[in-house]
Scaffold this active site. Structure first.
Site, PDB file in Angstrom:
ATOM      1  N   ARG A 119     -22.136  -1.692   0.537  1.00  0.00           N
ATOM      2  CA  ARG A 119     -21.179  -3.370   0.837  1.00  0.00           C
ATOM      3  C   ARG A 119     -22.454  -4.014   2.473  1.00  0.00           C
ATOM      4  O   ARG A 119     -22.052  -3.311   2.910  1.00  0.00           O
ATOM      5  CB  ARG A 119     -20.022  -2.943   0.652  1.00  0.00           C
ATOM      6  CG  ARG A 119     -18.750  -4.675   0.733  1.00  0.00           C
ATOM      7  CD  ARG A 119     -17.461  -5.082   0.161  1.00  0.00           C
ATOM      8  NE  ARG A 119     -16.423  -3.815   0.751  1.00  0.00           N
ATOM      9  CZ  ARG A 119     -15.639  -3.248   0.931  1.00  0.00           C
ATOM     10  NH1 ARG A 119     -15.164  -3.672  -0.388  1.00  0.00           N
ATOM     11  NH2 ARG A 119     -14.927  -3.379   1.043  1.00  0.00           N
ATOM     12  N   ARG A 177       0.551  -1.189   0.041  1.00  0.00           N
ATOM     13  CA  ARG A 177       0.247  -0.320  -0.241  1.00  0.00           C
ATOM     14  C   ARG A 177       1.475   1.342   0.248  1.00  0.00           C
ATOM     15  O   ARG A 177       0.323   1.993  -0.243  1.00  0.00           O
ATOM     16  CB  ARG A 177      -0.307   0.007   1.491  1.00  0.00           C
ATOM     17  CG  ARG A 177      -2.260  -0.707   0.773  1.00  0.00           C
ATOM     18  CD  ARG A 177      -3.382  -0.030   0.822  1.00  0.00           C
ATOM     19  NE  ARG A 177      -4.376  -0.181   1.649  1.00  0.00           N
ATOM     20  CZ  ARG A 177      -5.991  -1.031   1.893  1.00  0.00           C
ATOM     21  NH1 ARG A 177      -5.273  -2.693   1.106  1.00  0.00           N
ATOM     22  NH2 ARG A 177      -6.434  -0.897   2.395  1.00  0.00           N
ATOM     23  N   ARG A 200      -9.883   6.885   4.333  1.00  0.00           N
ATOM     24  CA  ARG A 200      -9.169   6.032   3.132  1.00  0.00           C
ATOM     25  C   ARG A 200      -8.857   6.253   1.636  1.00  0.00           C
ATOM     26  O   ARG A 200      -7.946   6.432   1.531  1.00  0.00           O
ATOM     27  CB  ARG A 200     -10.677   5.021   3.002  1.00  0.00           C
ATOM     28  CG  ARG A 200     -10.301   3.675   4.208  1.00  0.00           C
ATOM     29  CD  ARG A 200     -10.862   2.633   4.470  1.00  0.00           C
ATOM     30  NE  ARG A 200     -10.961   1.458   3.829  1.00  0.00           N
ATOM     31  CZ  ARG A 200     -11.927   0.519   3.775  1.00  0.00           C
ATOM     32  NH1 ARG A 200     -13.063   0.765   3.312  1.00  0.00           N
ATOM     33  NH2 ARG A 200     -11.912  -0.270   2.698  1.00  0.00           N
ATOM     34  N   ARG A 244     -18.930  -3.586   7.186  1.00  0.00           N
ATOM     35  CA  ARG A 244     -17.755  -3.191   7.889  1.00  0.00           C
ATOM     36  C   ARG A 244     -18.208  -1.556   8.426  1.00  0.00           C
ATOM     37  O   ARG A 244     -18.162  -1.250   8.357  1.00  0.00           O
ATOM     38  CB  ARG A 244     -16.589  -3.287   7.024  1.00  0.00           C
ATOM     39  CG  ARG A 244     -16.511  -4.589   6.335  1.00  0.00           C
ATOM     40  CD  ARG A 244     -15.403  -5.158   5.995  1.00  0.00           C
ATOM     41  NE  ARG A 244     -14.316  -4.121   5.375  1.00  0.00           N
ATOM     42  CZ  ARG A 244     -13.510  -4.345   4.288  1.00  0.00           C
ATOM     43  NH1 ARG A 244     -13.332  -4.758   3.169  1.00  0.00           N
ATOM     44  NH2 ARG A 244     -12.677  -3.124   4.081  1.00  0.00           N
TER      45      ARG A 244
END
Ligand code: AMP
Length: 228
Positions: free
Chosen positions: A135, A98, A178, A167
Site C-alpha cells: 500500500r 477498536r 498491528r 505509511r
C-alpha cells in the site's frame, strides 16, 4: 411506518476488520452511498499528526510504533466529531471502536440511539499482508494506491500531485504488530456486538464493488429489522 421513518435518516454503523481488510475504502463508499459522513479515527489522528500539534505528535508516537492510541484520547476525538451537525443523520465509523471499552463509551455517546450494525469485513491474513505491504498513500490527501496499481506518474498523486509515500505503520514489522494487536482486541469487541445482536460478518475478498454490495445489503437488511 415506524420502519419507513427509521430508513429516512442514514444508517449508524461501524466497519470492523483487520488492517488491510478494505475498511477505509469501503467506509468511504458506504458513506457516499447513504450520504452520511465517513468518520475515520486513523485519518483524524494522522491529520492531527501532520498538523504537528502537541496532541498530534503524541498520537504519532503510538501510530508509528503500530500501537493503539490511548482510549481517552480517541474517545475525545470521536465525541467531538459525532457532535457535529452532519453526523446527526447517521454516519459510517471506520477504525472505531477498536476495544470493548471504546464500544461501551460509544454506546453512552449515542444514547438513546445505538449502532444499527457492526460489520466485520473478513479477509484471510496472507491477503491482508500483501495488500498492506504494497500500500502507498498520498502524503497530502491520503488517497490510497498499491504498488500493483500505482498512480499515472509513479511518485505523485493523480488527484493533487502530492508525494506518494509508504505509511510508517505499513512497514512489515509494524504490520505484524498491528495484526497481533488486532487479534487480541477484536475478540471481546466481536463478543460485545454479537451479544447486542448487531454483528454482521461479510467476506472481504473479491472486487471492491462486490464487497460494497454485500455491505450495503447487510446494512439495509439490518435496518429493516424492528428497533431493538
Ligand atoms: P487505521 O488507519 O485505522 O489503521 O489507524 C492507524 C492507527 O491509528 C492505528 O494503528 C492506531 O495507532 C491509531 N488508531 C486509529 N483508530 C484508533 C482507535 N479507535 N483506538 C486507538 N488507536 C487508533
Amino acid at each position: 411506518m415506524e420502519h419507513e421513518r427509521a430508513l429516512s435518516s442514514g444508517p449508524r454503523v461501524t466497519l470492523l476488520g483487520k488492517q488491510g481488510a478494505g475498511k477505509g475504502t469501503q467506509a468511504g463508499r458506504v458513506a457516499a452511498h447513504y450520504g452520511v459522513p465517513h468518520i475515520s479515527t486513523g485519518d483524524m489522528l494522522r491529520a492531527a499528526a501532520a498538523a504537528g500539534t502537541s496532541f498530534g505528535r503524541r498520537a504519532a508516537e503510538y501510530m508509528d510504533a503500530g500501537d493503539l492510541v490511548p482510549d481517552n484520547v480517541v474517545i475525545g476525538v470521536v465525541a467531538e466529531r459525532l457532535a457535529e451537525d452532519d453526523a446527526c443523520g447517521g454516519f459510517v465509523l471506520d477504525g472505531f471502536p477498536r476495544t470493548r471499552s471504546q464500544a461501551e463509551e460509544l454506546q453512552l455517546l449515542l444514547a438513546p440511539n445505538d449502532l444499527e450494525a457492526a460489520i466485520d469485513i473478513d479477509v484471510p491474513i496472507p491477503v491482508v499482508m500483501r495488500r498492506l505491504s504494497g500500500r502507498r498513500v498520498c502524503g497530502v490527501c491520503g488517497a490510497i494506491y498499491h504498488v500493483d496499481h500505482p498512480p499515472k506518474h509513479k511518485w505523485t498523486c493523480d488527484a493533487d500531485g502530492g508525494e506518494i509515500i509508504q505509511r510508517q505503520d505499513d512497514h512489515e514489522s509494524a504490520i505484524l504488530r498491528r495484526l497481533n494487536l488486532y487479534e487480541q482486541e477484536i475478540g471481546p469487541l466481536i463478543g460485545h456486538y454479537a451479544g447486542l445482536g448487531i454483528l454482521r460478518i461479510v467476506s472481504g475478498t473479491g472486487t471492491v464493488e462486490e464487497v460494497l454490495s454485500r455491505i450495503i445489503e447487510c446494512i439495509d437488511d439490518a435496518r429493516r429489522l424492528p428497533a431493538r
